[in-house]
Design a protein around this motif. Structure first.
Motif, mmCIF file in Angstrom:
data_model
loop_
_atom_site.group_PDB
_atom_site.id
_atom_site.type_symbol
_atom_site.label_atom_id
_atom_site.label_comp_id
_atom_site.label_asym_id
_atom_site.label_seq_id
_atom_site.Cartn_x
_atom_site.Cartn_y
_atom_site.Cartn_z
ATOM 1 N N GLY A 153 0.703 -1.133 0.012
ATOM 2 C CA GLY A 153 0.044 -0.087 0.046
ATOM 3 C C GLY A 153 0.671 1.306 0.148
ATOM 4 N N ARG A 154 2.003 1.410 -0.619
ATOM 5 C CA ARG A 154 2.898 2.339 -0.749
ATOM 6 C C ARG A 154 2.975 2.867 -2.095
ATOM 7 N NH1 ARG A 154 8.669 1.510 1.757
ATOM 8 N NH2 ARG A 154 8.380 3.504 2.343
ATOM 9 N N THR A 155 3.638 3.893 -2.441
ATOM 10 C CA THR A 155 4.069 4.569 -3.529
ATOM 11 C C THR A 155 5.362 4.783 -3.845
ATOM 12 O OG1 THR A 155 4.030 6.755 -3.073
ATOM 13 C CG2 THR A 155 1.715 5.814 -3.555
ATOM 14 N N PHE A 156 5.654 4.679 -5.322
ATOM 15 C CA PHE A 156 7.013 5.093 -5.627
ATOM 16 C C PHE A 156 7.672 6.384 -4.982
ATOM 17 C CE2 PHE A 156 6.288 2.215 -9.327
ATOM 18 C CZ PHE A 156 7.346 1.441 -9.097
ATOM 19 N N GLN A 157 6.664 7.298 -5.055
ATOM 20 C CA GLN A 157 6.814 8.490 -4.318
ATOM 21 C C GLN A 157 7.179 8.580 -2.903
ATOM 22 O OE1 GLN A 157 7.040 11.876 -6.186
ATOM 23 N NE2 GLN A 157 8.464 11.824 -4.412
ATOM 24 N N GLU A 158 6.493 7.791 -2.037
ATOM 25 C CA GLU A 158 6.983 7.548 -0.591
ATOM 26 C C GLU A 158 8.273 6.786 -0.393
ATOM 27 O OE1 GLU A 158 2.374 7.050 0.982
ATOM 28 O OE2 GLU A 158 3.412 5.301 0.431
ATOM 29 N N VAL A 159 8.604 5.893 -1.324
ATOM 30 C CA VAL A 159 9.889 5.080 -1.253
ATOM 31 C C VAL A 159 10.999 6.316 -1.500
ATOM 32 C CG1 VAL A 159 11.426 3.391 -2.355
ATOM 33 C CG2 VAL A 159 9.035 3.066 -1.712
ATOM 34 N N ILE A 160 11.000 7.181 -2.352
ATOM 35 C CA ILE A 160 11.785 7.830 -2.775
ATOM 36 C C ILE A 160 11.980 9.149 -1.794
ATOM 37 C CG2 ILE A 160 12.623 9.958 -4.415
ATOM 38 C CD1 ILE A 160 11.742 8.046 -6.693
ATOM 39 N N ASP A 161 10.884 9.487 -1.131
ATOM 40 C CA ASP A 161 10.676 10.506 -0.154
ATOM 41 C C ASP A 161 11.745 9.984 1.316
ATOM 42 O OD1 ASP A 161 9.420 12.241 -1.671
ATOM 43 O OD2 ASP A 161 7.368 12.163 -0.727
ATOM 44 N N SER A 162 11.508 8.810 1.401
ATOM 45 C CA SER A 162 12.038 8.093 2.455
ATOM 46 C C SER A 162 13.457 8.172 2.257
ATOM 47 C CB SER A 162 11.793 6.642 2.511
ATOM 48 O OG SER A 162 12.669 6.084 3.586
ATOM 49 N N ALA A 163 14.085 7.926 1.056
ATOM 50 C CA ALA A 163 15.621 7.798 0.670
ATOM 51 C C ALA A 163 15.974 9.412 0.646
ATOM 52 C CB ALA A 163 15.704 7.316 -0.711
ATOM 53 N N THR A 164 15.304 10.281 0.418
ATOM 54 C CA THR A 164 15.394 11.710 0.569
ATOM 55 C C THR A 164 16.127 12.208 1.823
ATOM 56 O OG1 THR A 164 14.736 12.624 -1.712
ATOM 57 C CG2 THR A 164 14.612 13.995 0.344
ATOM 58 N N CYS A 165 14.974 11.825 2.664
ATOM 59 C CA CYS A 165 14.987 12.203 4.130
ATOM 60 C C CYS A 165 16.388 11.481 4.848
ATOM 61 C CB CYS A 165 13.849 11.969 4.861
ATOM 62 S SG CYS A 165 12.323 12.908 4.250
ATOM 63 N N SER A 166 16.473 10.305 4.295
ATOM 64 C CA SER A 166 17.654 9.303 4.874
ATOM 65 C C SER A 166 19.011 9.756 4.382
ATOM 66 C CB SER A 166 17.478 7.946 4.414
ATOM 67 O OG SER A 166 16.389 7.503 5.181
ATOM 68 N N ALA A 167 19.146 10.136 3.108
ATOM 69 C CA ALA A 167 20.253 10.905 2.567
ATOM 70 C C ALA A 167 20.654 12.268 3.331
ATOM 71 C CB ALA A 167 20.261 11.167 1.239
ATOM 72 N N TYR A 168 19.632 12.968 3.728
ATOM 73 C CA TYR A 168 20.088 14.263 4.487
ATOM 74 C C TYR A 168 20.149 13.938 5.921
ATOM 75 C CZ TYR A 168 18.793 18.755 6.451
ATOM 76 O OH TYR A 168 18.930 19.944 7.433
ATOM 77 N N ALA A 169 19.477 12.925 6.548
ATOM 78 C CA ALA A 169 19.917 12.763 7.788
ATOM 79 C C ALA A 169 21.432 12.373 8.123
ATOM 80 C CB ALA A 169 18.915 11.660 8.473
ATOM 81 N N ALA A 170 21.738 11.297 7.071
ATOM 82 C CA ALA A 170 23.196 10.802 7.079
ATOM 83 C C ALA A 170 24.177 11.570 6.486
ATOM 84 C CB ALA A 170 22.861 9.407 6.469
ATOM 85 N N ASP A 171 23.811 12.841 5.889
ATOM 86 C CA ASP A 171 24.971 13.680 5.154
ATOM 87 C C ASP A 171 25.491 12.741 4.328
ATOM 88 O OD1 ASP A 171 25.878 15.925 4.533
ATOM 89 O OD2 ASP A 171 27.653 15.647 5.898
ATOM 90 N N LEU A 172 24.734 12.047 3.472
ATOM 91 C CA LEU A 172 25.449 11.066 2.269
ATOM 92 C C LEU A 172 25.310 12.084 1.024
ATOM 93 C CD1 LEU A 172 25.832 8.553 0.818
ATOM 94 C CD2 LEU A 172 23.419 7.983 0.510
ATOM 95 N N ARG A 173 26.915 12.184 0.883
ATOM 96 C CA ARG A 173 27.201 13.318 -0.145
ATOM 97 C C ARG A 173 27.443 12.517 -1.560
ATOM 98 N NH1 ARG A 173 26.463 18.575 0.944
ATOM 99 N NH2 ARG A 173 25.963 18.538 3.439
ATOM 100 N N ARG A 174 27.517 11.182 -1.435
ATOM 101 C CA ARG A 174 28.146 10.570 -2.641
ATOM 102 C C ARG A 174 26.645 10.329 -3.567
ATOM 103 N NH1 ARG A 174 32.093 6.516 -4.174
ATOM 104 N NH2 ARG A 174 31.367 5.278 -6.040
ATOM 105 N N PRO A 175 26.569 10.395 -4.773
ATOM 106 C CA PRO A 175 25.305 10.173 -5.497
ATOM 107 C C PRO A 175 24.436 8.783 -5.126
ATOM 108 C CG PRO A 175 26.890 11.000 -7.103
ATOM 109 C CD PRO A 175 27.600 10.656 -5.828
ATOM 110 N N TRP A 176 23.416 8.626 -5.077
ATOM 111 C CA TRP A 176 22.624 7.421 -4.892
ATOM 112 C C TRP A 176 21.379 7.435 -5.786
ATOM 113 C CZ3 TRP A 176 17.465 8.603 -3.408
ATOM 114 C CH2 TRP A 176 17.109 9.788 -3.055
ATOM 115 N N GLY A 177 21.050 6.469 -6.211
ATOM 116 C CA GLY A 177 19.864 6.184 -7.262
ATOM 117 C C GLY A 177 18.582 5.727 -6.621
ATOM 118 N N ALA A 178 17.731 5.823 -7.476
ATOM 119 C CA ALA A 178 16.257 5.438 -7.216
ATOM 120 C C ALA A 178 15.578 4.356 -8.180
ATOM 121 C CB ALA A 178 15.509 6.400 -7.250
#
Length: 389
Positions: free
Chosen positions: A67-92
């Motif tokens: 019951g999720r969406t692709f947008q929710e999955v990417i939003d989770s990754a966006t917030c996670s990259a910000y929280a972790a200060d992940l500066r290396r490019p990551w994909g979706a």
């Protein structure tokens, strides 16, 4: 301090936007749960080890089931990259896209990698495969406009291993149709099932592996990939611990390993230890889902090989979930039912398990992080230092 929403994070901080990953090794670190805790652990590991990761990776069918969406999955990754200060490019990765609607949803959400699943078309022959891929690729081109993206052909869910001569013919046909293929996921010989290690045959209740069969095929496939210009993608790559040294030796740094499937089981370890009754409810829901869908997917789990759980302590239940040392049938059954568990709701639409699971995991974050980190390291350590290149 105001908490920024994912779209605002992407506008202000470029490192929180999904990017195109154009070189291996690539690890699919997708995360199935909606509460983001494990996704942040994955992002921190990627930052610490300098990994190229698909921080957002979810199959279309799993999104539908949970019951999720692709947008929710990417939003989770966006917030996670910000929280972790992940500066290396990551994909979706918009994984296992089966039709135009799913391609549209993945593109609109911001996916940078499109995995077109043609396992269903494979029995109908080359023309059916090429026709579908041409259509889905053209849709992707139109939706992406001037934004770059990578592509993958997934044909791993077929009855028989993918023949190398069929791959040669397919790549030639796709070149004539102007379909650009970055990666290819074949059906390997042997069994790639979720939540269990690789095996080639069953001997009674034991899964037995002939690793030479896999290594010979992988070597031939790797040579073909180098000649024809595609990267090898390995689906259902979680927990294939016996194969990682072979992959590292044969493929070096040129691979995409999808390992998103079993991180959810690390969450269930914590739940079993601290709320045994909740775990048993989750198991019952998963068992019912497995009973309904058994035969619709390639699972070797047999519920009769799972010990009686009712008399076990939380610590004993947790040990049964240890990859490689616990009960593989229980692990696979829980993996198969996890999406149904997340989506389960009462007649008023209230989630039966998801909220309780999240609260418990947040209450034991350090313990949870330790289990997740250990499991993640088992997947990436065999590929170091290539993975950190």
């Amino acid at each position: 301090m105001e908490t920024l929403q994912p779209d605002e994070l992407r506008r202000q901080f470029p490192h929180t936007r999904p990017a195109v990953l154009d070189a291996g090794p690539i690890f699919g670190f997708g995360y199935r749960s909606p509460w983001r805790l494990g996704n942040e652990i994955q992002a921190r590991a990627a930052a610490r080890s300098n990994l190229s990761v698909m921080l957002a990776q979810q199959s279309a069918r799993e999104i539908q089931l949970a019951g999720r969406t692709f947008q929710e999955v990417i939003d989770s990754a966006t917030c996670s990259a910000y929280a972790a200060d992940l500066r290396r490019p990551w994909g979706a990765d918009g994984d296992r896209l089966r039709n135009v609607q799913e391609v549209v949803q993945a593109a609109q959400a911001g996916c940078t990698h499109f995995t077109y699943d043609v396992s269903h078309e494979a029995p109908a022959g080359m023309d059916a495969i090429v026709c579908k891929l041409r259509d889905l690729y053209q849709i992707s081109l139109g939706l992406q406009g001037n934004r770059d993206f990578t592509t993958e052909v997934a044909m791993d869910e077929t009855a028989a291993p993918t023949r190398l001569e069929d791959i040669r013919a397919l790549m030639a046909e796709l070149a004539r149709a102007d379909v650009r293929v970055t990666e290819l996921a074949p059906r390997f010989p042997g069994h790639f099932e979720p939540a269990v290690d690789y095996y080639t045959r069953m001997e009674g209740d034991r899964r037995v592996a002939d690793l030479d069969v896999f290594e010979q095929y992988l070597g031939q496939l790797a040579e073909l990939g180098r000649r024809l210009g595609f990267r090898i993608s390995v689906h259902a790559g979680s927990d294939k611990f016996s194969l990682y040294p072979i992959m590292a030796r044969v493929l070096g740094a040129d691979f995409h390993l999808k390992t998103s499937g079993t991180y959810c089981l690390e969450e269930l370890k914590i739940i079993a230890r601290h709320d045994r009754d909740l775990f048993l409810e989750i198991h019952a829901c998963s068992a019912e889902h497995f009973r309904r869908m058994r035969g619709a997917a390639a699972f070797s789990a047999a519920p009769e090989r799972i010990p009686a759980l009712g008399g076990l302590s939380g610590a004993e239940l947790s040990k049964l979930l240890q990859a490689g040392a616990g009960n593989a049938d229980l692990r696979q059954l829980l993996h198969a039912g996890y999406g149904a568990v997340l989506a389960a709701a009462d007649s008023a639409g209230r989630k039966l398990f998801a909220g309780r699971m999240e609260r418990l995991l947040r209450a034991h974050q350090d313990e949870y992080a330790a289990e997740m980190e250990a499991h993640l390291q088992r997947h990436i350590r065999p590929f170091m230092p290539a993975a950190a290149g």
